[in-house]
Design a protein around this motif. Structure first.
Motif: not given
Length: 382
Positions: A108-117, A155-160, A186-189, A310-314
């Motif tokens: 089930c695919s749902l958008p979690t970031s405020a931007w995509h939501a 990955a861009r959704t704040p943990t809270d 995200l970086s690996p760490w 949708y873009e990491t960079l323009p």
């Protein structure tokens, strides 16, 4: 010395492959059912646990033939199909369509970031997102599905925001949560830290799905596994929208070399790559990353209208450009975008229906914005 530097496999991750699903988001790329069956068979023979195939958003799923072909090749128990979730009634019809097609495992695919939501649900409300997750998951479990639920743009959704959402999903009965690094950021760490928060949720089983615009999809996937993720999503050759996904061959060979993981039959990887890249029309020249022709190519009107989501960079930053590339997935919204500011006055609904029929007759050649405008220019006189 090399053997001494190896680490044991941290949790021996299971692999899901999204070639036959994420490719649908890759502009201009489509697989025929016979090719999908051959790819699915090779994936299972390689040792992939789940073959992700197609999307269902309601009755008359466009990917029905692809889903059936994959089921015939490897069985529905080895397949998983994405179900788009936008509201309670819509997901009910989508789940009924998935059941009609014989699907047993759904995501089930749902958008979690405020931007995509905001873009897809019309609201940034976390309570609405949680309510939709509860509804979709409970409806899917009631129909007997094994349920993975996703955090699109997670990955861009704040943990809270992300952690309460994921907790809600597991409390509703979901079997697995997929963190989608929809936009590479995200970086690996950072990935390791985020996954550590998710695996701490009671009863959680976590999967990671990374994109490769920054070239770190494999590194981020391995970092996720180190933190406790039990599943990794990949694609053959890194096929996928924009900069591509975690490439399967690189992931499996990294597990072999770095962690002495011998669970997978790597002898099929070259054949898989040649089959998938050849039948998709990408060819041997396909590479992931931001300077490829497909890195900023789109076939969805929403992505063209809101590329910044949708873009990491323009595109301009790396000397690339945004473009439309589409075969059979024409929609009036996409045509409207292509014809904007062109001075062409056509009835978009009628023109789209006519062009879809023409595409089917012509074997679905690849279209870009210029081709759509040329067709619109002669449409009134046809």
């Amino acid at each position: 010395m090399a053997a001494e530097m190896r680490e044991s496999v941290p949790g021996a991750p299971r692999i899901s492959d999204a070639t036959l699903r994420d490719s649908a988001h890759m502009a201009g790329v489509e697989f025929a059912p016979k090719d999908a069956a051959a790819i699915a068979d090779l994936l299972v023979r390689t040792g992939v646990d789940r073959v992700e195939v197609g999307m269902v958003s309601g009755p008359g799923a466009r990917d029905a033939d692809l889903i059936r072909a994959t089921h015939e090749a490897v069985g529905p128990e080895r397949s998983i199909t994405l179900v788009v979730v936008r509201d309670r009634r819509q997901v009910a019809t989508a789940l009924d369509e998935a059941r009609r097609l014989g699907v047993r495992n759904v995501m089930c695919s749902l958008p979690t970031s405020a931007w995509h939501a905001e873009l897809k649900l019309g609201s940034t409300s976390l309570k609405l997102l949680q309510a939709l997750a509860r509804s979709a998951i409970s409806q899917a479990k009631d129909r007997g599905f094994h349920v993975t639920f996703s955090g699109e743009d997670g990955a861009r959704t704040p943990t809270d925001r992300l952690l309460p959402y994921a907790t809600t999903g597991f409390q509703a009965g979901a079997d697995r949560f997929r963190l989608a690094e929809t936009v590479s950021c995200l970086s690996p760490w950072q990935m390791q830290e985020l996954i550590a928060h998710l695996v701490a949720i009671e009863g959680s089983e976590i999967e990671v799905h990374s994109h490769n615009m920054l070239g770190m999809a494999v590194a981020n996937s391995l970092a996720a596994v180190r933190a406790g993720a039990r599943w990794v999503s990949a694609t053959v050759g890194g096929i996928g929208e924009r900069g591509g996904n975690t490439p399967l061959a690189e992931l499996l060979t990294a597990l072999r070399v770095l962690h002495a993981d011998t669970r997978f039959d790597l002898t099929h990887l070259t054949e898989l790559s040649r089959l998938a890249l050849g039948s998709s029309g990408l060819g041997d020249a396909f590479q992931p990353g931001p300077v490829t022709w497909h890195a900023f190519a789109y076939e969805l009107a929403g992505q063209l209208s809101h590329p910044e989501a949708y873009e990491t960079l323009p595109a301009e930053l790396v000397g690339n450009e945004r473009r439309l590339r589409v075969r059979s997935r024409l929609t009036p919204a996409l045509v409207s975008w292509a014809l904007a500011d062109s001075g062409l006055d056509v009835d978009v609904e009628s023109f789209t229906a006519w062009l879809i029929e023409k595409q089917q007759r012509d074997g679905n050649p690849l279209l870009d914005q210029d081709a759509l405008r040329r067709a619109a220019a002669v449409f009134p006189s046809v």
